[in-house]
Motif scaffolding. Structure first.
Motif, PDB file in Angstrom:
ATOM      1  N   VAL A   1       0.849  -1.181   0.000  1.00 18.05           N
ATOM      2  CA  VAL A   1       0.000   0.000   0.000  1.00 18.05           C
ATOM      3  C   VAL A   1       0.886   1.233   0.000  1.00 18.05           C
ATOM      4  O   VAL A   1       1.956   1.258   0.632  1.00 18.05           O
ATOM      5  CB  VAL A   1      -0.963  -0.007   1.216  1.00 18.05           C
ATOM      6  CG1 VAL A   1      -0.203  -0.042   2.527  1.00 18.05           C
ATOM      7  CG2 VAL A   1      -1.889   1.200   1.186  1.00 18.05           C
ATOM      8  N   CYS A   2       0.458   2.248  -0.726  1.00 17.62           N
ATOM      9  CA  CYS A   2       1.220   3.496  -0.816  1.00 17.62           C
ATOM     10  C   CYS A   2       0.219   4.640  -0.954  1.00 17.62           C
ATOM     11  O   CYS A   2      -0.423   4.788  -1.986  1.00 17.62           O
ATOM     12  CB  CYS A   2       2.164   3.447  -2.023  1.00 17.62           C
ATOM     13  SG  CYS A   2       3.161   4.946  -2.233  1.00 17.62           S
ATOM     14  N   LYS A   3       0.069   5.417   0.101  1.00 18.51           N
ATOM     15  CA  LYS A   3      -0.935   6.477   0.125  1.00 18.51           C
ATOM     16  C   LYS A   3      -0.274   7.849   0.200  1.00 18.51           C
ATOM     17  O   LYS A   3       0.547   8.100   1.075  1.00 18.51           O
ATOM     18  CB  LYS A   3      -1.873   6.310   1.331  1.00 18.51           C
ATOM     19  CG  LYS A   3      -2.771   5.069   1.236  1.00 18.51           C
ATOM     20  CD  LYS A   3      -3.560   4.825   2.500  1.00 18.51           C
ATOM     21  CE  LYS A   3      -4.445   5.976   2.896  1.00 18.51           C
ATOM     22  NZ  LYS A   3      -3.786   6.989   3.728  1.00 18.51           N
ATOM     23  N   MET A   4      -0.681   8.725  -0.722  1.00 23.83           N
ATOM     24  CA  MET A   4      -0.250  10.122  -0.727  1.00 23.83           C
ATOM     25  C   MET A   4       1.269  10.236  -0.668  1.00 23.83           C
ATOM     26  O   MET A   4       1.832  11.028   0.088  1.00 23.83           O
ATOM     27  CB  MET A   4      -0.905  10.876   0.440  1.00 23.83           C
ATOM     28  CG  MET A   4      -2.414  10.704   0.529  1.00 23.83           C
ATOM     29  SD  MET A   4      -3.274  10.985  -1.049  1.00 23.83           S
ATOM     30  CE  MET A   4      -3.408  12.767  -1.039  1.00 23.83           C
ATOM     31  N   THR A   5       1.931   9.438  -1.484  1.00 24.06           N
ATOM     32  CA  THR A   5       3.396   9.426  -1.538  1.00 24.06           C
ATOM     33  C   THR A   5       3.921   9.526  -2.965  1.00 24.06           C
ATOM     34  O   THR A   5       4.900  10.229  -3.224  1.00 24.06           O
ATOM     35  CB  THR A   5       3.946   8.151  -0.874  1.00 24.06           C
ATOM     36  OG1 THR A   5       3.596   8.158   0.513  1.00 24.06           O
ATOM     37  CG2 THR A   5       5.461   8.064  -1.007  1.00 24.06           C
ATOM     38  N   LEU A   6       3.262   8.859  -3.907  1.00 20.54           N
ATOM     39  CA  LEU A   6       3.749   8.832  -5.284  1.00 20.54           C
ATOM     40  C   LEU A   6       3.835  10.225  -5.890  1.00 20.54           C
ATOM     41  O   LEU A   6       4.695  10.484  -6.737  1.00 20.54           O
ATOM     42  CB  LEU A   6       2.852   7.936  -6.141  1.00 20.54           C
ATOM     43  CG  LEU A   6       3.338   7.600  -7.548  1.00 20.54           C
ATOM     44  CD1 LEU A   6       4.696   6.897  -7.522  1.00 20.54           C
ATOM     45  CD2 LEU A   6       2.305   6.749  -8.284  1.00 20.54           C
ATOM     46  N   GLU A   7       2.976  11.137  -5.443  1.00 22.32           N
ATOM     47  CA  GLU A   7       3.015  12.519  -5.959  1.00 22.32           C
ATOM     48  C   GLU A   7       4.268  13.265  -5.507  1.00 22.32           C
ATOM     49  O   GLU A   7       4.604  14.315  -6.060  1.00 22.32           O
ATOM     50  CB  GLU A   7       1.760  13.283  -5.540  1.00 22.32           C
ATOM     51  CG  GLU A   7       1.634  13.582  -4.054  1.00 22.32           C
ATOM     52  CD  GLU A   7       0.979  12.459  -3.267  1.00 22.32           C
ATOM     53  OE1 GLU A   7       0.511  12.732  -2.139  1.00 22.32           O
ATOM     54  OE2 GLU A   7       0.930  11.314  -3.761  1.00 22.32           O
ATOM     55  N   HIS A   8       4.981  12.722  -4.523  1.00 25.50           N
ATOM     56  CA  HIS A   8       6.220  13.329  -4.038  1.00 25.50           C
ATOM     57  C   HIS A   8       7.450  12.768  -4.759  1.00 25.50           C
ATOM     58  O   HIS A   8       8.567  13.193  -4.472  1.00 25.50           O
ATOM     59  CB  HIS A   8       6.383  13.058  -2.539  1.00 25.50           C
ATOM     60  CG  HIS A   8       5.342  13.720  -1.681  1.00 25.50           C
ATOM     61  ND1 HIS A   8       5.604  14.845  -0.930  1.00 25.50           N
ATOM     62  CD2 HIS A   8       4.042  13.413  -1.464  1.00 25.50           C
ATOM     63  CE1 HIS A   8       4.500  15.191  -0.271  1.00 25.50           C
ATOM     64  NE2 HIS A   8       3.545  14.335  -0.581  1.00 25.50           N
ATOM     65  N   ILE A   9       7.238  11.811  -5.639  1.00 29.28           N
ATOM     66  CA  ILE A   9       8.342  11.136  -6.325  1.00 29.28           C
ATOM     67  C   ILE A   9       8.419  11.612  -7.760  1.00 29.28           C
ATOM     68  O   ILE A   9       7.420  11.566  -8.494  1.00 29.28           O
ATOM     69  CB  ILE A   9       8.143   9.605  -6.266  1.00 29.28           C
ATOM     70  CG1 ILE A   9       8.202   9.141  -4.801  1.00 29.28           C
ATOM     71  CG2 ILE A   9       9.187   8.893  -7.106  1.00 29.28           C
ATOM     72  CD1 ILE A   9       7.797   7.698  -4.599  1.00 29.28           C
ATOM     73  N   HIS A  10       9.592  12.095  -8.186  1.00 27.91           N
ATOM     74  CA  HIS A  10       9.735  12.670  -9.523  1.00 27.91           C
ATOM     75  C   HIS A  10       9.839  11.589 -10.603  1.00 27.91           C
ATOM     76  O   HIS A  10       9.040  11.582 -11.543  1.00 27.91           O
ATOM     77  CB  HIS A  10      10.944  13.609  -9.545  1.00 27.91           C
ATOM     78  CG  HIS A  10      10.843  14.670 -10.576  1.00 27.91           C
ATOM     79  ND1 HIS A  10      11.947  15.209 -11.207  1.00 27.91           N
ATOM     80  CD2 HIS A  10       9.771  15.309 -11.104  1.00 27.91           C
ATOM     81  CE1 HIS A  10      11.556  16.132 -12.057  1.00 27.91           C
ATOM     82  NE2 HIS A  10      10.248  16.214 -12.021  1.00 27.91           N
ATOM     83  N   PRO A  11      10.781  10.645 -10.513  1.00 27.99           N
ATOM     84  CA  PRO A  11      10.899   9.604 -11.552  1.00 27.99           C
ATOM     85  C   PRO A  11       9.897   8.478 -11.304  1.00 27.99           C
ATOM     86  O   PRO A  11      10.253   7.371 -10.873  1.00 27.99           O
ATOM     87  CB  PRO A  11      12.342   9.132 -11.407  1.00 27.99           C
ATOM     88  CG  PRO A  11      12.666   9.343  -9.964  1.00 27.99           C
ATOM     89  CD  PRO A  11      11.872  10.537  -9.511  1.00 27.99           C
ATOM     90  N   THR A  12       8.631   8.738 -11.561  1.00 25.92           N
ATOM     91  CA  THR A  12       7.574   7.785 -11.211  1.00 25.92           C
ATOM     92  C   THR A  12       7.727   6.456 -11.941  1.00 25.92           C
ATOM     93  O   THR A  12       7.464   5.395 -11.373  1.00 25.92           O
ATOM     94  CB  THR A  12       6.195   8.390 -11.502  1.00 25.92           C
ATOM     95  OG1 THR A  12       6.151   8.807 -12.881  1.00 25.92           O
ATOM     96  CG2 THR A  12       5.931   9.583 -10.607  1.00 25.92           C
ATOM     97  N   GLY A  13       8.130   6.512 -13.222  1.00 28.37           N
ATOM     98  CA  GLY A  13       8.313   5.277 -13.971  1.00 28.37           C
ATOM     99  C   GLY A  13       9.362   4.382 -13.352  1.00 28.37           C
ATOM    100  O   GLY A  13       9.163   3.167 -13.191  1.00 28.37           O
ATOM    101  N   ASP A  14      10.486   4.963 -12.976  1.00 27.14           N
ATOM    102  CA  ASP A  14      11.556   4.192 -12.347  1.00 27.14           C
ATOM    103  C   ASP A  14      11.114   3.632 -11.005  1.00 27.14           C
ATOM    104  O   ASP A  14      11.476   2.503 -10.635  1.00 27.14           O
ATOM    105  CB  ASP A  14      12.806   5.056 -12.157  1.00 27.14           C
ATOM    106  CG  ASP A  14      13.456   5.459 -13.474  1.00 27.14           C
ATOM    107  OD1 ASP A  14      13.133   4.832 -14.505  1.00 27.14           O
ATOM    108  OD2 ASP A  14      14.278   6.395 -13.465  1.00 27.14           O
ATOM    109  N   PHE A  15      10.325   4.406 -10.257  1.00 27.49           N
ATOM    110  CA  PHE A  15       9.929   3.962  -8.926  1.00 27.49           C
ATOM    111  C   PHE A  15       8.982   2.771  -8.993  1.00 27.49           C
ATOM    112  O   PHE A  15       9.150   1.785  -8.263  1.00 27.49           O
ATOM    113  CB  PHE A  15       9.275   5.099  -8.146  1.00 27.49           C
ATOM    114  CG  PHE A  15       8.888   4.715  -6.750  1.00 27.49           C
ATOM    115  CD1 PHE A  15       9.848   4.606  -5.763  1.00 27.49           C
ATOM    116  CD2 PHE A  15       7.570   4.417  -6.433  1.00 27.49           C
ATOM    117  CE1 PHE A  15       9.507   4.217  -4.469  1.00 27.49           C
ATOM    118  CE2 PHE A  15       7.215   4.029  -5.149  1.00 27.49           C
ATOM    119  CZ  PHE A  15       8.186   3.937  -4.167  1.00 27.49           C
ATOM    120  N   ILE A  16       7.979   2.828  -9.860  1.00 30.11           N
ATOM    121  CA  ILE A  16       7.047   1.705  -9.953  1.00 30.11           C
ATOM    122  C   ILE A  16       7.755   0.468 -10.512  1.00 30.11           C
ATOM    123  O   ILE A  16       7.446  -0.672 -10.132  1.00 30.11           O
ATOM    124  CB  ILE A  16       5.825   2.079 -10.810  1.00 30.11           C
ATOM    125  CG1 ILE A  16       5.044   3.209 -10.118  1.00 30.11           C
ATOM    126  CG2 ILE A  16       4.914   0.880 -11.027  1.00 30.11           C
ATOM    127  CD1 ILE A  16       4.585   2.885  -8.702  1.00 30.11           C
TER     128      ILE A  16
END
Length: 398
Positions: free
Chosen positions: A173-188
């Motif tokens: 679970v990841c809530k209200m965190t992905l919007e704080h991450i710039h390289p979203t593709g790399d993170f997922i």
């Protein structure tokens, strides 16, 4: 301020296929909104950055192309929890119950990425008798030290990354965190690699819903820490291109939150990314600058009128929305205080404006004429508090 849509050579960090087109700029924005600052001077001199929102026509992603993660701070000084609100607690509890029932989360291992102060992970573990591991550099383990699930939860005060891939779970679970991450593709992609060959493992992500921000010109929801802005289209694209099958994409909490439930699939089960029509979204982006300017002028005129009439105006909600609101307008002659029910915020000062944060009881002596509520979802709760305090100011909700 806003500028006309313009091309930019910056590559989209969500799909790595499109280029970002800049459509909105803001200067001198505090680089943290939820940091606890002990003096007005420290708050007013807090570092500032620049926002240049870009739009990707390929996947629908929106990002601050000038974001610098070195400028942000996530530590024990970061006070983001909404857990002191009864309205939010009800939402949290119902969400936890729904996820537990839908995904049969009983006596399972759960990882929460960006667990904040750990309230939601504790709920999942308590209601489903699960075991949990939470990752967040700003976690305060003392707040949950007396929790009945303390023995079944552990918290790691660090960002989730590849080095924690050995921490396996049945549910992420990841809530209200992905919007704080710039390289979203790399993170997922990192999350998918951590799951490995455990196809069928489910993930749940929640972030702010950005179609609403564009449609309603919700300037209070544009701030530095939020470097990544998702619509249903760009969120689905992100997960489908990184080894997940999407089970559901939905909006919650008065359509302010966007959620996705997806499960890991094997390479042999991979399918093409869903083709979606982005024309309506592209139109919202193209017209955003003009609509933003009109709404900004409308609000500035309203604040100027309050100032000329000598009315006392307070903002209710001392988090990111208040910092963004105060960054967009000249409010020095109008807004003297911000109120927040979170006791950890009270007595501190907002980054940028330096306006002090007080508790609701302060208003019995201050007697504001106008209360601007930073989030309309809390109107009933705040109205009840004002009535309890014997106050009847004009209420305006964003």
């Amino acid at each position: 301020m806003s500028v006309a849509l313009a091309n930019s050579p910056v590559v989209c960090l969500n799909c790595h296929a499109g280029e970002m087109e800049i459509f909105h700029r803001a200067e001198n924005v505090p680089v943290n909104s939820c940091i606890l600052l002990d003096s007005k001077q420290a708050a007013q001199s807090y570092p500032k950055g620049r926002i240049e929102l870009g739009y990707c026509r390929h996947c629908g992603f929106i990002s601050n192309t000038t974001f610098n993660p070195k400028l942000t701070e996530y530590s024990g000084r970061y006070e983001e929890t909404q857990g002191f609100s009864g309205t939010f607690q009800k939402f949290h509890h119902k969400l936890a119950e729904r996820l537990i029932e839908k995904h049969n989360l009983h006596e399972k291992d759960i990882i929460e990425i960006g667990c904040g102060k750990g309230e939601f992970l504790a709920l999942l573990c308590s209601l489903g008798e699960n075991r949990g591991t939470g990752f967040d550099p700003g976690v305060d383990v003392q707040r949950l030290a007396d929790s009945p699930v303390a023995e079944r939860t552990q918290f790691i005060a660090d960002f989730y990354s590849e080095k924690y891939a050995n921490h396996n779970a049945d549910f992420y679970v990841c809530k209200m965190t992905l919007e704080h991450i710039h390289p979203t593709g790399d993170f997922i992609a990192t999350v998918r690699r951590a799951i490995g060959d455990r196809a069928g493992t489910t993930v749940f992500f929640q972030i702010p819903e950005s179609t609403r921000i564009l449609r309603e010109i919700a300037f209070e929801d544009i701030y530095y820490e939020h470097c990544s802005y998702f619509t249903p289209e760009s969120l689905r694209y992100l997960f489908e291109q990184n080894g997940f099958a999407v089970d559901d994409v939905a909006t919650e909490y008065a359509d302010q939150y966007l959620t996705i439930e997806a499960y890991a699939i094997s390479d042999t089960d991979a399918a093409p990314v869903t083709d979606t029509d982005l024309s309506a979204l592209t139109d919202l982006v193209a017209t955003f600058p003009e609509r933003f300017q009109a709404k900004q002028q409308e609000w500035q005129s309203r604040l100027n009128d309050y100032a000329s009439q000598g009315k006392k105006v307070i903002l209710w909600g001392g988090g990111s929305k208040a910092v963004a609101f105060l960054s967009d307008f000249d409010t020095n002659a109008t807004v003297e205080y911000v109120v927040d029910i979170n006791p950890y915020r009270q007595g501190h000062f907002l980054p940028g404006s330096g306006i002090p944060i007080a508790g609701p009881e302060f208003l019995t002596d201050y007697k504001p004429d106008v209360v601007v509520i930073m989030n309309a979802v809390y109107c009933d709760e705040i109205s009840a508090d004002l009535t309890r305090l014997g106050l009847a100011p004009t209420i305006i909700a964003l």
